[in-house]
Scaffold this motif. Structure first.
Motif, mmCIF file in Angstrom:
data_model
loop_
_atom_site.group_PDB
_atom_site.id
_atom_site.type_symbol
_atom_site.label_atom_id
_atom_site.label_comp_id
_atom_site.label_asym_id
_atom_site.label_seq_id
_atom_site.Cartn_x
_atom_site.Cartn_y
_atom_site.Cartn_z
ATOM 1 N N SER A 7 62.006 20.368 14.678
ATOM 2 C CA SER A 7 63.246 20.845 13.953
ATOM 3 C C SER A 7 62.756 21.368 12.538
ATOM 4 N N LEU A 8 61.914 20.168 11.866
ATOM 5 C CA LEU A 8 61.551 20.431 10.605
ATOM 6 C C LEU A 8 60.481 21.578 10.202
ATOM 7 N N VAL A 9 59.652 21.695 11.315
ATOM 8 C CA VAL A 9 58.519 22.938 11.283
ATOM 9 C C VAL A 9 59.258 24.221 11.299
ATOM 10 N N ILE A 10 60.090 24.189 12.376
ATOM 11 C CA ILE A 10 61.039 25.484 12.695
ATOM 12 C C ILE A 10 61.818 25.990 11.343
ATOM 13 N N GLU A 11 62.203 24.855 10.801
ATOM 14 C CA GLU A 11 63.181 25.068 9.718
ATOM 15 C C GLU A 11 62.640 25.797 8.393
ATOM 16 N N THR A 12 61.319 25.112 8.391
ATOM 17 C CA THR A 12 60.081 25.483 7.275
ATOM 18 C C THR A 12 59.819 26.827 7.688
ATOM 19 N N LEU A 13 59.223 27.174 9.049
ATOM 20 C CA LEU A 13 58.600 28.631 9.078
ATOM 21 C C LEU A 13 59.622 29.750 9.076
ATOM 22 N N ARG A 14 60.882 29.467 9.353
ATOM 23 C CA ARG A 14 61.919 30.600 9.375
ATOM 24 C C ARG A 14 62.040 30.986 7.919
ATOM 25 N N GLU A 15 61.523 30.239 7.074
ATOM 26 C CA GLU A 15 61.586 30.774 5.555
ATOM 27 C C GLU A 15 60.629 31.317 4.925
ATOM 28 N N VAL A 16 59.482 31.550 5.747
ATOM 29 C CA VAL A 16 58.092 32.080 5.087
ATOM 30 C C VAL A 16 58.215 33.558 5.719
ATOM 31 N N ASP A 17 57.196 34.368 5.312
ATOM 32 C CA ASP A 17 56.761 35.641 5.789
ATOM 33 C C ASP A 17 56.187 35.492 7.287
ATOM 34 N N PRO A 18 56.758 36.386 8.134
ATOM 35 C CA PRO A 18 56.722 36.260 9.561
ATOM 36 C C PRO A 18 54.967 36.593 10.008
ATOM 37 N N THR A 19 54.220 37.302 8.969
ATOM 38 C CA THR A 19 52.942 37.699 9.204
ATOM 39 C C THR A 19 52.031 36.722 8.477
ATOM 40 N N ARG A 20 52.533 35.504 7.858
ATOM 41 C CA ARG A 20 51.632 34.607 7.283
ATOM 42 C C ARG A 20 50.960 33.936 8.313
ATOM 43 N N LYS A 21 49.774 33.621 8.036
ATOM 44 C CA LYS A 21 48.901 32.842 8.839
ATOM 45 C C LYS A 21 49.491 31.293 9.076
ATOM 46 N N CYS A 22 49.395 30.753 10.252
ATOM 47 C CA CYS A 22 49.537 29.243 10.299
ATOM 48 C C CYS A 22 48.637 29.012 11.573
ATOM 49 N N TYR A 23 48.455 27.613 11.605
ATOM 50 C CA TYR A 23 47.782 26.916 12.577
ATOM 51 C C TYR A 23 48.461 26.250 13.631
ATOM 52 N N ARG A 24 47.967 26.071 14.732
ATOM 53 C CA ARG A 24 48.663 25.137 15.844
ATOM 54 C C ARG A 24 47.587 24.939 16.683
ATOM 55 N N MET A 25 48.186 23.359 16.955
ATOM 56 C CA MET A 25 47.138 22.732 17.846
ATOM 57 C C MET A 25 47.570 23.121 19.406
ATOM 58 N N VAL A 26 46.482 23.520 20.157
ATOM 59 C CA VAL A 26 46.917 23.735 21.339
ATOM 60 C C VAL A 26 45.743 23.203 22.368
ATOM 61 N N GLY A 27 46.171 22.030 23.329
ATOM 62 C CA GLY A 27 45.163 21.608 24.023
ATOM 63 C C GLY A 27 44.085 20.832 23.159
ATOM 64 N N GLY A 28 44.665 20.227 21.983
ATOM 65 C CA GLY A 28 43.488 19.546 21.185
ATOM 66 C C GLY A 28 42.654 20.420 20.324
ATOM 67 N N ILE A 29 42.980 21.694 20.510
ATOM 68 C CA ILE A 29 42.080 22.851 19.615
ATOM 69 C C ILE A 29 42.889 23.512 18.637
#
Length: 104
Positions: free
Chosen positions: A62-84
């Motif tokens: 919820s905290l991450v979703i709330e934060t990401l909703r307020e930033v530019d949709p084209t902004r880079k972000c990083y996500r952990m997928v299967g340890g990568i």
């Protein structure tokens, strides 16, 4: 022990302090009953721990979703997928996070 009276029938006792309605301990309490009780108590503690873990995970999502909703949709972000760690944009990650939150 003080405050407990053993009743052969497992009935209700009155403790020296005058407390009524306290079940008396049966001297024939079998080890199987005690073992089953201990297993159930251990299982209950495990379930409570898992529930707390899932609630924490839900709050983090919820905290991450709330934060990401307020930033530019084209902004880079990083996500952990299967340890990568993978690089994505906010508009790619946000729907996946919302889906994961629903699954929690």
């Amino acid at each position: 022990s003080p405050g407990r009276a053993l009743s052969p029938g497992g009935g209700v006792c009155v403790s020296p302090g005058g407390r009524r309605g306290v079940p008396a301990l049966s001297p024939s309490l079998s080890p199987q009953v005690v073992a089953r009780f201990n297993r159930l108590r251990q299982e209950q503690r495990g379930l409570a721990s898992k529930a707390a873990e899932l609630e924490l995970e839900l709050n983090e999502h919820s905290l991450v979703i709330e934060t990401l909703r307020e930033v530019d949709p084209t902004r880079k972000c990083y996500r952990m997928v299967g340890g990568i760690l993978v690089e994505r944009t906010v508009k790619e990650v946000l729907p996946a996070l919302e889906n994961n939150k629903e699954q929690v």
